[in-house]
Motif scaffolding. Sequence first.
Motif, mmCIF file in Angstrom:
data_model
loop_
_atom_site.group_PDB
_atom_site.id
_atom_site.type_symbol
_atom_site.label_atom_id
_atom_site.label_comp_id
_atom_site.label_asym_id
_atom_site.label_seq_id
_atom_site.Cartn_x
_atom_site.Cartn_y
_atom_site.Cartn_z
ATOM 1 N N PHE A 65 0.812 -1.215 0.000
ATOM 2 C CA PHE A 65 0.000 0.000 0.000
ATOM 3 C C PHE A 65 0.849 1.271 0.000
ATOM 4 N N THR A 66 2.170 1.113 -0.066
ATOM 5 C CA THR A 66 3.133 2.216 -0.021
ATOM 6 C C THR A 66 2.857 3.158 1.156
ATOM 7 N N ILE A 67 2.746 2.549 2.331
ATOM 8 C CA ILE A 67 2.562 3.303 3.562
ATOM 9 C C ILE A 67 3.554 2.791 4.597
ATOM 10 N N SER A 68 3.702 3.536 5.668
ATOM 11 C CA SER A 68 4.581 3.105 6.750
ATOM 12 C C SER A 68 3.846 2.110 7.641
ATOM 13 N N LEU A 69 4.611 1.412 8.475
ATOM 14 C CA LEU A 69 3.989 0.509 9.445
ATOM 15 C C LEU A 69 3.096 1.291 10.401
ATOM 16 N N GLU A 70 3.520 2.496 10.763
ATOM 17 C CA GLU A 70 2.709 3.324 11.655
ATOM 18 C C GLU A 70 1.340 3.597 11.047
ATOM 19 N N GLU A 71 1.333 3.917 9.755
ATOM 20 C CA GLU A 71 0.062 4.164 9.078
ATOM 21 C C GLU A 71 -0.774 2.885 9.009
ATOM 22 N N LEU A 72 -0.129 1.763 8.766
ATOM 23 C CA LEU A 72 -0.837 0.481 8.734
ATOM 24 C C LEU A 72 -1.500 0.209 10.082
ATOM 25 N N PHE A 73 -0.824 0.585 11.167
ATOM 26 C CA PHE A 73 -1.367 0.374 12.510
ATOM 27 C C PHE A 73 -2.375 1.451 12.905
ATOM 28 N N GLY A 74 -2.612 2.423 12.021
ATOM 29 C CA GLY A 74 -3.604 3.458 12.303
ATOM 30 C C GLY A 74 -3.043 4.719 12.911
ATOM 31 N N GLU A 75 -1.716 4.844 12.945
ATOM 32 C CA GLU A 75 -1.072 6.031 13.493
ATOM 33 C C GLU A 75 -0.680 6.963 12.357
ATOM 34 N N ALA A 76 -0.775 8.268 12.604
ATOM 35 C CA ALA A 76 -0.317 9.238 11.611
ATOM 36 C C ALA A 76 1.199 9.282 11.654
ATOM 37 N N PRO A 77 1.860 9.334 10.492
ATOM 38 C CA PRO A 77 3.321 9.415 10.502
ATOM 39 C C PRO A 77 3.804 10.706 11.169
#
Length: 121
Positions: A65-77
């Motif tokens: 999804f070209t996102i960070s792990l933080e974003e995957l976990f629902g956190e804003a980078p």
Amino acid sequence: MAISNEERDFFIALGERITQLRKKNGITQTEMAEKLKVSQQTVQAWEAGRRRIKVSSLPSVAQIFTISLEELFGEAPEKIKSKRGPVPKWQQQIEEIDSLPKTKQKIISEMLGAMINNSRN
């Protein structure tokens, strides 16, 4: 080994985020399963929160999804949280385009590509 209610809630929420991201990116469960080298049923179980995702699979899921792990976990980078000043107009437009259906995104992308190529000539 049983998991706690808190862990169960986490995996249910993670599954819901994966479902949303997958649909937003126009990826089927089968396509995602192929990329991760798992079965479609495994992806389906993740999304329903019935099966825990292996920690080793999380970076690959985020990469799809070209996102960070933080974003995957629902956190804003962090870089977005700490960004100062107004968002540039072009970035606002990109975010608006991102909220459109994939078919309209594709049309806009083709138009922008043509305009960029035309301006280079």
